[in-house]
Design a protein around this motif. Structure first.
Motif, PDB file in Angstrom:
ATOM      1  N   ALA A  82     -30.515 -12.307 -57.192  1.00 30.58           N
ATOM      2  CA  ALA A  82     -30.112 -12.301 -55.787  1.00 30.58           C
ATOM      3  C   ALA A  82     -29.968 -10.871 -55.286  1.00 30.58           C
ATOM      4  O   ALA A  82     -29.590  -9.965 -56.040  1.00 30.58           O
ATOM      5  N   LEU A  83     -30.271 -10.672 -54.012  1.00 32.64           N
ATOM      6  CA  LEU A  83     -30.190  -9.339 -53.421  1.00 32.64           C
ATOM      7  C   LEU A  83     -28.740  -8.919 -53.177  1.00 32.64           C
ATOM      8  O   LEU A  83     -28.394  -7.745 -53.294  1.00 32.64           O
ATOM      9  N   ASN A  84     -27.898  -9.883 -52.805  1.00 30.06           N
ATOM     10  CA  ASN A  84     -26.466  -9.630 -52.588  1.00 30.06           C
ATOM     11  C   ASN A  84     -26.209  -8.493 -51.600  1.00 30.06           C
ATOM     12  O   ASN A  84     -25.448  -7.565 -51.862  1.00 30.06           O
ATOM     13  N   GLU A  85     -26.850  -8.578 -50.453  1.00 28.62           N
ATOM     14  CA  GLU A  85     -26.618  -7.591 -49.401  1.00 28.62           C
ATOM     15  C   GLU A  85     -25.296  -7.866 -48.688  1.00 28.62           C
ATOM     16  O   GLU A  85     -24.844  -9.008 -48.606  1.00 28.62           O
ATOM     17  N   ALA A  86     -24.718  -6.823 -48.133  1.00 26.65           N
ATOM     18  CA  ALA A  86     -23.507  -6.972 -47.333  1.00 26.65           C
ATOM     19  C   ALA A  86     -23.869  -7.548 -45.969  1.00 26.65           C
ATOM     20  O   ALA A  86     -24.738  -7.023 -45.268  1.00 26.65           O
ATOM     21  N   ALA A  87     -23.201  -8.623 -45.589  1.00 30.74           N
ATOM     22  CA  ALA A  87     -23.508  -9.284 -44.320  1.00 30.74           C
ATOM     23  C   ALA A  87     -23.253  -8.382 -43.118  1.00 30.74           C
ATOM     24  O   ALA A  87     -23.857  -8.573 -42.056  1.00 30.74           O
ATOM     25  N   ALA A  88     -22.396  -7.394 -43.278  1.00 28.11           N
ATOM     26  CA  ALA A  88     -22.067  -6.508 -42.157  1.00 28.11           C
ATOM     27  C   ALA A  88     -23.285  -5.746 -41.649  1.00 28.11           C
ATOM     28  O   ALA A  88     -23.313  -5.313 -40.493  1.00 28.11           O
TER      29      ALA A  88
ATOM     30  N   GLY B  46     -30.833  -6.579 -37.601  1.00 25.69           N
ATOM     31  CA  GLY B  46     -31.495  -7.632 -36.844  1.00 25.69           C
ATOM     32  C   GLY B  46     -31.845  -7.210 -35.436  1.00 25.69           C
ATOM     33  O   GLY B  46     -32.929  -7.512 -34.931  1.00 25.69           O
ATOM     34  N   GLU B  47     -30.936  -6.505 -34.780  1.00 20.46           N
ATOM     35  CA  GLU B  47     -31.209  -6.036 -33.422  1.00 20.46           C
ATOM     36  C   GLU B  47     -32.393  -5.076 -33.409  1.00 20.46           C
ATOM     37  O   GLU B  47     -33.271  -5.160 -32.539  1.00 20.46           O
TER      38      GLU B  47
ATOM     39  N   TYR C  41     -33.511 -12.299 -38.132  1.00 19.12           N
ATOM     40  CA  TYR C  41     -34.084 -10.958 -38.265  1.00 19.12           C
ATOM     41  C   TYR C  41     -33.296 -10.075 -39.231  1.00 19.12           C
ATOM     42  O   TYR C  41     -33.884  -9.379 -40.062  1.00 19.12           O
ATOM     43  N   GLY C  42     -31.983 -10.093 -39.146  1.00 18.11           N
ATOM     44  CA  GLY C  42     -31.197  -9.218 -40.002  1.00 18.11           C
ATOM     45  C   GLY C  42     -31.134  -9.667 -41.448  1.00 18.11           C
ATOM     46  O   GLY C  42     -31.393  -8.884 -42.366  1.00 18.11           O
ATOM     47  N   ARG C  43     -30.807 -10.936 -41.666  1.00 14.79           N
ATOM     48  CA  ARG C  43     -30.628 -11.436 -43.034  1.00 14.79           C
ATOM     49  C   ARG C  43     -31.948 -11.727 -43.728  1.00 14.79           C
ATOM     50  O   ARG C  43     -32.097 -11.455 -44.924  1.00 14.79           O
ATOM     51  N   VAL C  44     -32.924 -12.294 -42.992  1.00 17.09           N
ATOM     52  CA  VAL C  44     -34.152 -12.780 -43.635  1.00 17.09           C
ATOM     53  C   VAL C  44     -35.325 -11.818 -43.445  1.00 17.09           C
ATOM     54  O   VAL C  44     -35.854 -11.267 -44.413  1.00 17.09           O
ATOM     55  N   LEU C  45     -35.754 -11.616 -42.215  1.00 20.20           N
ATOM     56  CA  LEU C  45     -36.966 -10.836 -41.985  1.00 20.20           C
ATOM     57  C   LEU C  45     -36.774  -9.348 -42.253  1.00 20.20           C
ATOM     58  O   LEU C  45     -37.754  -8.623 -42.445  1.00 20.20           O
ATOM     59  N   GLY C  46     -35.537  -8.897 -42.293  1.00 21.57           N
ATOM     60  CA  GLY C  46     -35.270  -7.496 -42.589  1.00 21.57           C
ATOM     61  C   GLY C  46     -35.119  -7.185 -44.067  1.00 21.57           C
ATOM     62  O   GLY C  46     -34.855  -6.038 -44.432  1.00 21.57           O
TER      63      GLY C  46
END
Length: 202
Positions: free
Chosen positions: A74-80, A86-87, A121-126
């Motif tokens: 898992a990538l385990n990125e910070a949601a913040a 995404g923007e 955009y932020g969580r998936v496509l980025g």
């Protein structure tokens, strides 16, 4: 116009939109032979934004079977980080239509607007692992076979905004049209031709 790995990726994306398990399996086999495995993983992960979790999970199961590969860590990125990323990414894809897009989606429901930007955009496509232009070409191929002309219109333009060439979009469109009946294929080609003509005339 496409190297074999990218062609296999986009062929898999187009197959996903058909919801035909046999086509998905065949395309996954081609991807296992020709594409970078990490890129296939990302293409399949992003597909849930368009075809939903059930079909995306089925496609991942097929990929595990035909590729013989275990799931990656898992990538385990910070949601913040998702909102700002995404923007930026959504603005890159939609260009001058970004502000209007956000307003239109927020008018439908403000949570949908937030989920689109932060989640889509932020969580998936980025995520790392697949460049934005190839992600957008995959979305084009999938939406063309899925049958979502309004979203397809946006992502045909988005692929160009993300850096894909018109020739690469041509190839993605034709890979999808190969899986469609003549009437639907003609509609997809007509939609893309109109966008291409307007872009070249600008």
């Amino acid at each position: 116009m496409l190297e074999p790995g990218t062609r296999a990726l986009l062929g898999l994306a187009a197959a996903l939109g058909t919801r035909d398990p046999a086509r998905v399996r065949h395309a996954a086999l081609q991807a296992a032979r020709h594409a970078v495995p990490a890129a296939v993983e990302e293409l399949l992960l992003q597909s849930h934004l368009f075809i939903g979790f059930p079909d995306a999970i089925s496609a991942l199961a097929t990929w595990r079977e035909v590729s013989g590969r275990d799931a990656p860590a898992a990538l385990n990125e910070a949601a913040a980080a998702w909102a700002a990323r995404g923007e930026q990414l959504c603005a890159s894809v939609y260009g001058g239509n970004y502000t209007r897009l956000r307003a239109n989606v927020a008018a439908l429901h403000p949570e949908m607007d937030r989920w689109m930007v932060e989640g889509g955009y932020g969580r998936v496509l980025g995520r790392p692992g697949l460049d934005l232009a190839t992600r957008e070409l995959g979305i084009v191929a999938l939406l063309a076979t899925w049958g979502a002309p309004r979203q397809l219109h946006s992502h045909l333009r988005g692929a160009l905004n993300a850096g894909a060439t018109a020739g690469q979009v041509d190839s993605a469109v034709e890979l999808a049209c190969d899986l469609l009946d003549a009437g639907r294929a003609a509609g997809v080609r007509e939609l893309w031709l109109g966008i291409r003509i307007r872009r070249e005339a600008a």
